[in-house]
Motif scaffolding. Structure first.
Motif, PDB file in Angstrom:
ATOM      1  N   GLU A  12     -56.968  48.053   2.207  1.00 42.49           N
ATOM      2  CA  GLU A  12     -56.390  48.255   3.428  1.00 42.49           C
ATOM      3  C   GLU A  12     -56.770  50.376   3.243  1.00 42.49           C
ATOM      4  N   LYS A  13     -57.364  50.436   4.516  1.00 42.80           N
ATOM      5  CA  LYS A  13     -57.866  52.045   4.650  1.00 42.80           C
ATOM      6  C   LYS A  13     -56.750  53.249   4.171  1.00 42.80           C
ATOM      7  N   ASP A  14     -55.291  53.046   4.456  1.00 44.21           N
ATOM      8  CA  ASP A  14     -54.533  53.465   3.476  1.00 44.21           C
ATOM      9  C   ASP A  14     -54.300  53.265   2.266  1.00 44.21           C
ATOM     10  N   GLN A  15     -55.135  52.657   1.726  1.00 43.99           N
ATOM     11  CA  GLN A  15     -54.570  51.595   0.274  1.00 43.99           C
ATOM     12  C   GLN A  15     -55.475  52.908  -0.518  1.00 43.99           C
ATOM     13  N   PRO A  16     -55.927  53.271  -1.641  1.00 45.44           N
ATOM     14  CA  PRO A  16     -56.401  53.764  -2.536  1.00 45.44           C
ATOM     15  C   PRO A  16     -57.517  52.735  -2.818  1.00 45.44           C
ATOM     16  N   GLN A  20     -60.366  56.120  -6.843  1.00 47.74           N
ATOM     17  CA  GLN A  20     -59.051  56.466  -7.330  1.00 47.74           C
ATOM     18  C   GLN A  20     -58.530  55.428  -8.368  1.00 47.74           C
ATOM     19  N   GLU A  54     -51.218  58.222  -4.293  1.00 47.35           N
ATOM     20  CA  GLU A  54     -49.596  59.009  -3.123  1.00 47.35           C
ATOM     21  C   GLU A  54     -49.551  57.434  -2.845  1.00 47.35           C
ATOM     22  N   ARG A  55     -50.109  56.242  -2.557  1.00 48.83           N
ATOM     23  CA  ARG A  55     -49.944  55.020  -2.579  1.00 48.83           C
ATOM     24  C   ARG A  55     -50.072  54.454  -3.159  1.00 48.83           C
TER      25      ARG A  55
END
Length: 89
Positions: A12-16, A20, A54-55
Motif C-alpha cells: 500500500e502507498k503508506d507502507q515502506p 526501504q 516509520e511504518r
C-alpha cells in the motif's frame, strides 16, 4: 488484521517498499544480528521501534527481504571461498 500485501502485489502507498525494508534490515542487522533468527512479524515491529522505518511493513515483504539478504551473504561467502581456492598463499 490484514497488511494489504499479497505476494506479487505492491505494498500500500503508506507502507515502506522493498528497497526501504532492505536498507532498514541492513541497518537493523548491524545493530542486532539476532534479527535473522526472529519471525518476520517481530522483525517488522523492531524496525519501527528502533527508528529504521516509520511504518510497520508487511511481514511477508520482511521475510522476502531477509531471504534476499541471506542469499546475498551466502553468495559473498562463496565468492570469498572461490577467491581463496584460486589464489592459495
Amino acid at each position: 488484521m490484514t497488511s494489504g500485501y499479497t505476494p506479487g502485489s505492491m505494498p500500500e502507498k503508506d507502507q515502506p517498499g522493498f528497497d526501504q525494508i532492505l536498507g532498514a534490515l541492513r541497518e537493523g542487522l548491524n545493530e542486532d544480528p539476532q534479527l535473522k533468527e526472529m519471525p518476520a512479524e517481530e522483525v517488522a515491529r523492531r524496525l519501527v521501534r528502533h527508528g529504521h522505518l516509520e511504518r510497520e511493513p508487511p511481514p511477508p515483504l520482511v521475510a522476502e527481504a531477509l531471504e534476499g539478504l541471506e542469499a546475498e551473504e551466502q553468495s559473498l561467502q562463496n565468492d570469498e571461498l572461490s577467491s581463496e581456492d584460486a589464489n592459495p598463499t
